[in-house]
Design a protein around this motif. Structure first.
Motif, PDB file in Angstrom:
ATOM      1  N   THR A 269       0.831  -1.206   0.000  1.00  0.00           N
ATOM      2  CA  THR A 269       0.000   0.000   0.000  1.00  0.00           C
ATOM      3  C   THR A 269       0.870   1.263   0.000  1.00  0.00           C
ATOM      4  N   ILE A 270       1.889   1.297   0.837  1.00  0.00           N
ATOM      5  CA  ILE A 270       2.796   2.457   0.880  1.00  0.00           C
ATOM      6  C   ILE A 270       3.488   2.620  -0.471  1.00  0.00           C
ATOM      7  N   GLY A 271       3.934   1.521  -1.046  1.00  0.00           N
ATOM      8  CA  GLY A 271       4.576   1.585  -2.358  1.00  0.00           C
ATOM      9  C   GLY A 271       3.651   2.140  -3.420  1.00  0.00           C
ATOM     10  N   THR A 272       2.402   1.729  -3.355  1.00  0.00           N
ATOM     11  CA  THR A 272       1.424   2.178  -4.347  1.00  0.00           C
ATOM     12  C   THR A 272       1.042   3.646  -4.141  1.00  0.00           C
ATOM     13  N   VAL A 273       0.744   4.021  -2.907  1.00  0.00           N
ATOM     14  CA  VAL A 273       0.231   5.365  -2.628  1.00  0.00           C
ATOM     15  C   VAL A 273       1.331   6.431  -2.634  1.00  0.00           C
ATOM     16  N   PHE A 274       2.483   6.102  -2.051  1.00  0.00           N
ATOM     17  CA  PHE A 274       3.509   7.127  -1.851  1.00  0.00           C
ATOM     18  C   PHE A 274       4.728   7.005  -2.763  1.00  0.00           C
ATOM     19  N   LEU A 275       4.991   5.820  -3.297  1.00  0.00           N
ATOM     20  CA  LEU A 275       6.225   5.618  -4.060  1.00  0.00           C
ATOM     21  C   LEU A 275       5.990   5.385  -5.543  1.00  0.00           C
ATOM     22  N   GLY A 276       4.744   5.524  -5.974  1.00  0.00           N
ATOM     23  CA  GLY A 276       4.442   5.437  -7.394  1.00  0.00           C
ATOM     24  C   GLY A 276       4.508   4.036  -7.991  1.00  0.00           C
ATOM     25  N   GLU A 277       4.436   3.009  -7.166  1.00  0.00           N
ATOM     26  CA  GLU A 277       4.440   1.644  -7.676  1.00  0.00           C
ATOM     27  C   GLU A 277       3.039   1.286  -8.155  1.00  0.00           C
ATOM     28  N   ALA A 278       2.974   0.488  -9.207  1.00  0.00           N
ATOM     29  CA  ALA A 278       1.685   0.119  -9.792  1.00  0.00           C
ATOM     30  C   ALA A 278       0.970  -0.913  -8.926  1.00  0.00           C
ATOM     31  N   LEU A 279      -0.341  -0.753  -8.805  1.00  0.00           N
ATOM     32  CA  LEU A 279      -1.172  -1.755  -8.144  1.00  0.00           C
ATOM     33  C   LEU A 279      -1.836  -2.578  -9.248  1.00  0.00           C
ATOM     34  N   THR A 280      -1.184  -3.660  -9.601  1.00  0.00           N
ATOM     35  CA  THR A 280      -1.703  -4.534 -10.646  1.00  0.00           C
ATOM     36  C   THR A 280      -2.791  -5.426 -10.067  1.00  0.00           C
ATOM     37  N   PRO A 281      -3.605  -6.028 -10.920  1.00  0.00           N
ATOM     38  CA  PRO A 281      -4.601  -6.974 -10.419  1.00  0.00           C
ATOM     39  C   PRO A 281      -3.963  -8.116  -9.617  1.00  0.00           C
ATOM     40  N   ALA A 282      -2.806  -8.565 -10.026  1.00  0.00           N
ATOM     41  CA  ALA A 282      -2.135  -9.650  -9.300  1.00  0.00           C
ATOM     42  C   ALA A 282      -1.723  -9.194  -7.897  1.00  0.00           C
ATOM     43  N   ARG A 283      -1.211  -7.985  -7.776  1.00  0.00           N
ATOM     44  CA  ARG A 283      -0.827  -7.471  -6.455  1.00  0.00           C
ATOM     45  C   ARG A 283      -2.050  -7.273  -5.575  1.00  0.00           C
ATOM     46  N   ALA A 284      -3.136  -6.752  -6.147  1.00  0.00           N
ATOM     47  CA  ALA A 284      -4.373  -6.567  -5.381  1.00  0.00           C
ATOM     48  C   ALA A 284      -4.913  -7.920  -4.911  1.00  0.00           C
ATOM     49  N   ALA A 285      -4.865  -8.917  -5.784  1.00  0.00           N
ATOM     50  CA  ALA A 285      -5.316 -10.265  -5.404  1.00  0.00           C
ATOM     51  C   ALA A 285      -4.435 -10.837  -4.302  1.00  0.00           C
ATOM     52  N   GLY A 286      -3.141 -10.581  -4.386  1.00  0.00           N
ATOM     53  CA  GLY A 286      -2.226 -11.053  -3.350  1.00  0.00           C
ATOM     54  C   GLY A 286      -2.545 -10.465  -1.991  1.00  0.00           C
ATOM     55  N   ILE A 287      -2.810  -9.166  -1.954  1.00  0.00           N
ATOM     56  CA  ILE A 287      -3.180  -8.517  -0.690  1.00  0.00           C
ATOM     57  C   ILE A 287      -4.478  -9.113  -0.157  1.00  0.00           C
ATOM     58  N   ALA A 288      -5.448  -9.319  -1.035  1.00  0.00           N
ATOM     59  CA  ALA A 288      -6.725  -9.911  -0.611  1.00  0.00           C
ATOM     60  C   ALA A 288      -6.506 -11.307  -0.039  1.00  0.00           C
ATOM     61  N   LEU A 289      -5.656 -12.098  -0.672  1.00  0.00           N
ATOM     62  CA  LEU A 289      -5.377 -13.449  -0.172  1.00  0.00           C
ATOM     63  C   LEU A 289      -4.687 -13.412   1.192  1.00  0.00           C
ATOM     64  N   ILE A 290      -3.792 -12.456   1.386  1.00  0.00           N
ATOM     65  CA  ILE A 290      -3.140 -12.313   2.692  1.00  0.00           C
ATOM     66  C   ILE A 290      -4.175 -12.008   3.764  1.00  0.00           C
ATOM     67  N   ILE A 291      -5.061 -11.070   3.486  1.00  0.00           N
ATOM     68  CA  ILE A 291      -6.086 -10.691   4.464  1.00  0.00           C
ATOM     69  C   ILE A 291      -6.992 -11.876   4.774  1.00  0.00           C
ATOM     70  N   VAL A 292      -7.417 -12.583   3.731  1.00  0.00           N
ATOM     71  CA  VAL A 292      -8.264 -13.768   3.938  1.00  0.00           C
ATOM     72  C   VAL A 292      -7.525 -14.810   4.767  1.00  0.00           C
ATOM     73  N   GLY A 293      -6.245 -15.009   4.473  1.00  0.00           N
ATOM     74  CA  GLY A 293      -5.461 -15.992   5.220  1.00  0.00           C
ATOM     75  C   GLY A 293      -5.359 -15.665   6.699  1.00  0.00           C
ATOM     76  N   VAL A 294      -5.122 -14.420   7.013  1.00  0.00           N
ATOM     77  CA  VAL A 294      -5.021 -14.011   8.422  1.00  0.00           C
ATOM     78  C   VAL A 294      -6.380 -14.184   9.119  1.00  0.00           C
TER      79      VAL A 294
END
Length: 106
Positions: A72-97
């Motif tokens: 999230t910090i990389g995407t919002v503050f450092l100009g890194e792209a939030l690709t569908p794969a990265r968004a899915a990865g974050i969602a999977l992490i949240i679901v896993g926890v």
């Protein structure tokens, strides 16, 4: 109290990882010191967390939330792209926890 310590460990780890971006290969003193101090604090708080939270649950939350926060910090503050794969990865992490916590892992 364990989860409060865990939140502090996550915050310290996220701060240290963010500072590492600015170390330029550990050639800049200020960001390098912040990185080292942040990781030392993070591990110290994580160790205290393990007195009351199971290691599997604590580590999954620490690693998962930390990873999601850094993306999230990389995407919002450092100009890194939030690709569908990265968004899915974050969602999977949240679901896993969530599944770990609902499954009685603590």
């Amino acid at each position: 109290m364990g989860y409060l310590l865990l939140a502090g460990a996550i915050a310290a780890e996220v701060g240290a990882t963010t500072a590492m971006k600015y170390t330029e290969g550990f050639s800049r003193l200020g960001p390098s010191l912040l990185t080292v101090l942040g990781y030392v604090l993070s591990f110290a708080l994580l160790a205290q967390t393990l007195k009351s939270v199971s290691v599997g649950t604590a580590y999954a939350i620490w690693a998962g939330v930390g990873t999601a926060a850094i993306v999230t910090i990389g995407t919002v503050f450092l100009g890194e792209a939030l690709t569908p794969a990265r968004a899915a990865g974050i969602a999977l992490i949240i679901v896993g926890v969530v599944v770990l916590n609902l499954g009685g892992a603590h």
